[in-house]
Design an enzyme around this catalytic site. Structure first.
Site, PDB file in Angstrom:
ATOM      1  N   PRO A   2       0.743  -1.233   0.000  1.00  0.00           N
ATOM      2  CA  PRO A   2       0.000   0.000   0.000  1.00  0.00           C
ATOM      3  C   PRO A   2       0.769   1.276   0.000  1.00  0.00           C
ATOM      4  O   PRO A   2       1.698   1.492   0.763  1.00  0.00           O
ATOM      5  CB  PRO A   2      -0.598  -0.071   1.380  1.00  0.00           C
ATOM      6  N   GLU A   3       0.335   2.210  -0.775  1.00  0.00           N
ATOM      7  CA  GLU A   3       0.610   3.621  -0.531  1.00  0.00           C
ATOM      8  C   GLU A   3      -0.756   4.287  -0.551  1.00  0.00           C
ATOM      9  O   GLU A   3      -1.767   3.592  -0.609  1.00  0.00           O
ATOM     10  CB  GLU A   3       1.554   4.193  -1.594  1.00  0.00           C
ATOM     11  N   LYS A  60      -1.620   6.094   5.015  1.00  0.00           N
ATOM     12  CA  LYS A  60      -1.714   4.656   4.756  1.00  0.00           C
ATOM     13  C   LYS A  60      -2.520   3.943   5.835  1.00  0.00           C
ATOM     14  O   LYS A  60      -2.561   2.706   5.857  1.00  0.00           O
ATOM     15  CB  LYS A  60      -0.304   4.060   4.666  1.00  0.00           C
ATOM     16  N   ARG A 269      16.225   3.148   0.271  1.00  0.00           N
ATOM     17  CA  ARG A 269      15.130   2.757  -0.627  1.00  0.00           C
ATOM     18  C   ARG A 269      15.552   2.942  -2.078  1.00  0.00           C
ATOM     19  O   ARG A 269      16.166   3.936  -2.454  1.00  0.00           O
ATOM     20  CB  ARG A 269      13.879   3.584  -0.349  1.00  0.00           C
TER      21      ARG A 269
END
Length: 298
Positions: A2-3, A60, A269
């Site tokens: 999810p974002e 989120k 990331r």
DNA sequence: ATTATTGTTGGTAG
DNA sequence: TCTACCAACAATAA
């Protein structure tokens, strides 16, 4: 999974499946990790027979408001999904929600909700292979919810506030800063990558270098990528292929300038960007003006 | 066998 | 108190 867009799509799916107005007839889980610090037994007991008044979202996080005023907070972690037992799964942005994938994921069922809504019964299953998701029952809003920054979709982006909070981030890259949930709630790796590309901003730039004009361009870029991802999730071909223009496309040609996308690491990331048309903060607008001369500007 | 994955958190240091 | 950095969490998939 999810974002912001995926969680919002999940929220809309839960509404479509009749969860709002429904009563939990039976709740089953034995996963002490996802419902911590509550025990599975307490979680089940506290939820059973409660009715859902509404489901909202910030960043989120999902928040189920129950009829007795208590709240159920849900975070999908990296691999959390909801399935409707009678219909399909919530669409995933990067993977097909095919029947075979669904049966594969059902091995990782963690929580099962049997609900009843106007005498119609349904079952909604929470699946989460890596178990980084959370379900927290609380009388009050939890800190993780309260401490979130503004949600771009529901609150909009206040350009001056964005500049102000980023001015303090002298060491951090703009991309890392944007993924901080107190800066903008719901922005994750993918949306940050896509928005910075759209805004023609080099993700390695110091966050503190962002000007008001650049922040305005960035705000529009977030609106663009969030709406675009939501549209894709709602389409019937969702999950067929990588729907993103930049994320996961290292080595491919930039659709804007045709240079080759590169992949670097920022804050641990993976970050894909165009080394040619994504410019350091401070030079973005001049660059955009020169490269769009003679073309229609959005 | 190695590397990568859409996210948060708790510890530590400054 | 705020910013910054990193390992840890778990289970695959390429």
């Amino acid at each position: 999974m999810p974002e912001l867009p995926e969680v919002e799509h999940t929220r809309r799916s839960l509404e479509r499946w009749g969860m709002v107005g429904a009563t939990f007839e039976r709740v089953r889980t034995n996963d002490a990790r996802i419902v911590r610090p509550m025990t599975p037994g307490t979680f089940v007991r506290r939820l059973t027979k409660k009715t859902i008044a509404s489901i909202d979202r910030k960043g989120k996080w999902l928040r189920f408001i129950l009829d007795d005023g208590t709240k159920l907070f849900v975070h999908l972690g990296m691999t959390g999904w909801f399935f409707d037992a009678t219909g399909g799964a919530v669409n995933h942005p990067l993977q097909s929600a095919s029947a075979s994938m669904k049966s594969d994921l059902l091995r990782f069922e963690r929580v099962r909700f049997d609900i009843i809504h106007e005498r119609i019964r349904n079952t909604v299953i929470y699946v989460d292979p890596r178990r980084w998701g959370r379900m927290i029952l609380s009388k009050d809003d939890i800190d993780a919810w309260t401490e979130l920054g503004p949600d771009p979709l529901t609150d909009g982006i206040d350009v001056e506030r964005l500049v102000q909070v980023l001015t303090r981030r002298k060491k951090q890259s703009i991309k890392e800063a944007l993924m901080d949930q107190t800066v903008l709630a719901g922005v994750g790796n993918i949306q940050a990558i896509e928005a910075l590309w759209k805004a023609e901003i080099d993700p390695r730039s110091r966050a503190s270098a962002l000007t008001s004009d650049e922040a305005r361009v960035l705000a529009r870029a977030f609106e663009w990528t969030i709406r675009r991802t939501l549209r894709d999730l709602a389409s019937d071909h969702a999950g067929a292929a990588n729907p993103f223009l930049v994320y996961g496309r290292k080595g491919e040609a930039c659709p804007r300038c045709h240079a080759t996308f590169e992949r670097i690491e920022l804050g641990g990331r993976s970050t894909t960007f165009c080394p040619r048309c994504q410019r350091p903060l401070g030079s973005v607008l001049q660059h955009a003006r020169s490269t769009t001369a003679g073309f229609v500007r959005d």
